[in-house]
Design an enzyme around this catalytic site. Sequence first.
Site, PDB file in Angstrom:
ATOM      1  N   ILE A 154       0.841  -1.207   0.000  1.00  0.00           N
ATOM      2  CA  ILE A 154       0.000   0.000   0.000  1.00  0.00           C
ATOM      3  C   ILE A 154       0.874   1.255   0.000  1.00  0.00           C
ATOM      4  CG2 ILE A 154      -1.753   1.303   1.288  1.00  0.00           C
ATOM      5  CD1 ILE A 154      -2.749  -1.466   2.359  1.00  0.00           C
ATOM      6  N   ASP A 254      -8.768   6.872   8.758  1.00  0.00           N
ATOM      7  CA  ASP A 254      -9.706   5.797   8.406  1.00  0.00           C
ATOM      8  C   ASP A 254      -9.790   4.777   9.531  1.00  0.00           C
ATOM      9  OD1 ASP A 254     -11.460   4.454   6.552  1.00  0.00           O
ATOM     10  OD2 ASP A 254      -9.858   2.986   6.207  1.00  0.00           O
ATOM     11  N   GLU A 259     -11.540   1.869  17.825  1.00  0.00           N
ATOM     12  CA  GLU A 259     -12.606   1.808  16.820  1.00  0.00           C
ATOM     13  C   GLU A 259     -13.541   0.614  16.988  1.00  0.00           C
ATOM     14  OE1 GLU A 259     -10.124   1.497  13.213  1.00  0.00           O
ATOM     15  OE2 GLU A 259     -10.966  -0.504  12.936  1.00  0.00           O
ATOM     16  N   HIS A 291     -13.052   2.940   8.737  1.00  0.00           N
ATOM     17  CA  HIS A 291     -12.289   1.775   8.250  1.00  0.00           C
ATOM     18  C   HIS A 291     -12.845   1.247   6.917  1.00  0.00           C
ATOM     19  CE1 HIS A 291      -9.327  -1.362   9.907  1.00  0.00           C
ATOM     20  NE2 HIS A 291      -9.338  -1.446   8.591  1.00  0.00           N
TER      21      HIS A 291
HETATM   22  P1  NAI Z   1       2.774  -4.832   3.700  1.00  0.00           P
HETATM   23  O1  NAI Z   1       3.092  -5.981   4.608  1.00  0.00           O
HETATM   24  O2  NAI Z   1       2.878  -5.021   2.218  1.00  0.00           O
HETATM   25  O3  NAI Z   1       3.716  -3.588   4.091  1.00  0.00           O
HETATM   26  C1  NAI Z   1       3.964  -3.178   5.404  1.00  0.00           C
HETATM   27  C2  NAI Z   1       5.307  -2.465   5.392  1.00  0.00           C
HETATM   28  O4  NAI Z   1       5.518  -1.933   6.688  1.00  0.00           O
HETATM   29  C3  NAI Z   1       6.481  -3.399   5.067  1.00  0.00           C
HETATM   30  O5  NAI Z   1       7.287  -2.844   4.048  1.00  0.00           O
HETATM   31  C4  NAI Z   1       7.219  -3.483   6.397  1.00  0.00           C
HETATM   32  O6  NAI Z   1       8.626  -3.631   6.220  1.00  0.00           O
HETATM   33  C5  NAI Z   1       6.882  -2.137   6.988  1.00  0.00           C
HETATM   34  N1  NAI Z   1       7.156  -2.052   8.411  1.00  0.00           N
HETATM   35  C6  NAI Z   1       7.213  -3.060   9.330  1.00  0.00           C
HETATM   36  N2  NAI Z   1       7.566  -2.567  10.523  1.00  0.00           N
HETATM   37  C7  NAI Z   1       7.725  -1.238  10.374  1.00  0.00           C
HETATM   38  C8  NAI Z   1       8.112  -0.186  11.247  1.00  0.00           C
HETATM   39  N3  NAI Z   1       8.434  -0.429  12.529  1.00  0.00           N
HETATM   40  N4  NAI Z   1       8.179   1.059  10.743  1.00  0.00           N
HETATM   41  C9  NAI Z   1       7.892   1.325   9.454  1.00  0.00           C
HETATM   42  N5  NAI Z   1       7.528   0.357   8.561  1.00  0.00           N
HETATM   43  C10 NAI Z   1       7.459  -0.901   9.020  1.00  0.00           C
HETATM   44  O7  NAI Z   1       1.336  -4.336   4.131  1.00  0.00           O
HETATM   45  P2  NAI Z   1       0.279  -3.522   3.276  1.00  0.00           P
HETATM   46  O8  NAI Z   1      -0.548  -4.462   2.478  1.00  0.00           O
HETATM   47  O9  NAI Z   1       0.980  -2.409   2.566  1.00  0.00           O
HETATM   48  O10 NAI Z   1      -0.640  -2.928   4.426  1.00  0.00           O
HETATM   49  C11 NAI Z   1      -0.176  -1.962   5.333  1.00  0.00           C
HETATM   50  C12 NAI Z   1      -1.172  -1.830   6.473  1.00  0.00           C
HETATM   51  O11 NAI Z   1      -2.390  -1.279   5.965  1.00  0.00           O
HETATM   52  C13 NAI Z   1      -1.610  -3.162   7.103  1.00  0.00           C
HETATM   53  O12 NAI Z   1      -0.717  -3.552   8.119  1.00  0.00           O
HETATM   54  C14 NAI Z   1      -2.963  -2.843   7.661  1.00  0.00           C
HETATM   55  O13 NAI Z   1      -2.802  -2.435   9.003  1.00  0.00           O
HETATM   56  C15 NAI Z   1      -3.438  -1.652   6.840  1.00  0.00           C
HETATM   57  N6  NAI Z   1      -4.624  -1.944   6.030  1.00  0.00           N
HETATM   58  C16 NAI Z   1      -5.716  -1.117   6.173  1.00  0.00           C
HETATM   59  C17 NAI Z   1      -6.849  -1.323   5.430  1.00  0.00           C
HETATM   60  C18 NAI Z   1      -8.032  -0.404   5.530  1.00  0.00           C
HETATM   61  O14 NAI Z   1      -9.132  -0.784   5.107  1.00  0.00           O
HETATM   62  N7  NAI Z   1      -7.885   0.804   6.033  1.00  0.00           N
HETATM   63  C19 NAI Z   1      -6.953  -2.474   4.520  1.00  0.00           C
HETATM   64  C20 NAI Z   1      -5.730  -3.239   4.390  1.00  0.00           C
HETATM   65  C21 NAI Z   1      -4.627  -2.986   5.154  1.00  0.00           C
END
Ligand code: NAI
Length: 328
Positions: A154, A254, A259, A291
């Site tokens: 994302i 969001d 929440e 959300h």
């Molecule tokens: P992803 O797993 O592809 O990317 C997460 C990134 O965060 C990775 O590059 C990881 O190295 C990094 N990361 C890990 N620890 C960290 C730290 N301490 N500081 C900074 N970066 C760090 O996950 P994706 O698919 O990009 O999703 C990200 C987040 O979005 C999910 O964890 C979830 O919480 C949230 N999400 C929200 C949704 C919504 O409807 N609002 C829907 C889907 C996901």
Amino acid sequence: MKIAFYDTKPYDKIWFEPLAKEYDYKIKYFDYKLNSDTAVLSKGYDAVCVFVNDTVDKETIDILCENGVKIIALRCAGYNNVDLKAAKGRIKIVRVPAYSPAAVAEHAAALLLTVNRKTHRAYIRTKDSNFNINGLLGVDLKGKTAGIIGTGQIGRMFVDICRGFHMDVVAYDPYPAKDSDIEYVSLDRLFEKSDIISLHCPLTKETHHIINSDSIEKMRDNVIIINTSRGRLIDSAALIDGLKSKKIGGAGLDVYEEESEYFFEDFSNEIIKDDELARLLSFPNVVMTSHQGFFTREAMQAIAMVTIENLWSFDNGKSLENEVCYKQ
Ligand code: NAI
């Protein structure tokens, strides 16, 4: 397979039911969230299917195991609501790692544009034939610096969107993307440099309250903070202080720390008892959505498909490519 589906909303059935029929799976839809009180309903089911605000703690897992449930299928990416240690070796956990990164990244962009150009307020004014634009001043995003925390699926898509607006981008991620030209900086440097900060990292012990009074102190005046990841990444009290002192120029949220009590439900006839939530909603420069970042047709279709395929793989003894395991 018999599946107990918790925290059901009408739109869930639209996407899951046709697939369940195709796979010959029986799904029982419960309105309740899964927790240690409602876990008893899982008796006689092979699997439970849960969402972001179900509580899959040790007590709940104990009951699921006693009831013979063999697998917990998360119909979401994040798994911070699951006690993975309690599940280890007793019950399988599968998730949907990436259903539509674009859905969430585009929603982050929607929040940013709304907070900046105040379209949420303009909409209400013109609806009431008030064509005054006082108080709706924004800034050009072009030339501003976006600080992206977490450059996974994302975050990287949001980087591209920001670049589309001709913004400069810096990022922080303990695991930088090797195949990208993103400029990685330390977290402190990101706080100092960014005009907007967008959170795209998972909720972990390290990232809990990554936005707090100390980090806000380091930020630029008028910074806009966008959070489409998890509510607990931000200390709400510190955010409120930052908004009250006008250090923070606006926030697009969001997700919210507490929440699970409120989001996805209609409280329009109730009194909101959570004072921090009520305070955040009262700021003219805070836009909150419930959300819904994931909520596009493409994402819903992918969520239903991957969830059912995860269950099919388990049912047929195949390897579980979307399994979440406890890591010490
Ligand atoms: P992803 O797993 O592809 O990317 C997460 C990134 O965060 C990775 O590059 C990881 O190295 C990094 N990361 C890990 N620890 C960290 C730290 N301490 N500081 C900074 N970066 C760090 O996950 P994706 O698919 O990009 O999703 C990200 C987040 O979005 C999910 O964890 C979830 O919480 C949230 N999400 C929200 C949704 C919504 O409807 N609002 C829907 C889907 C996901």
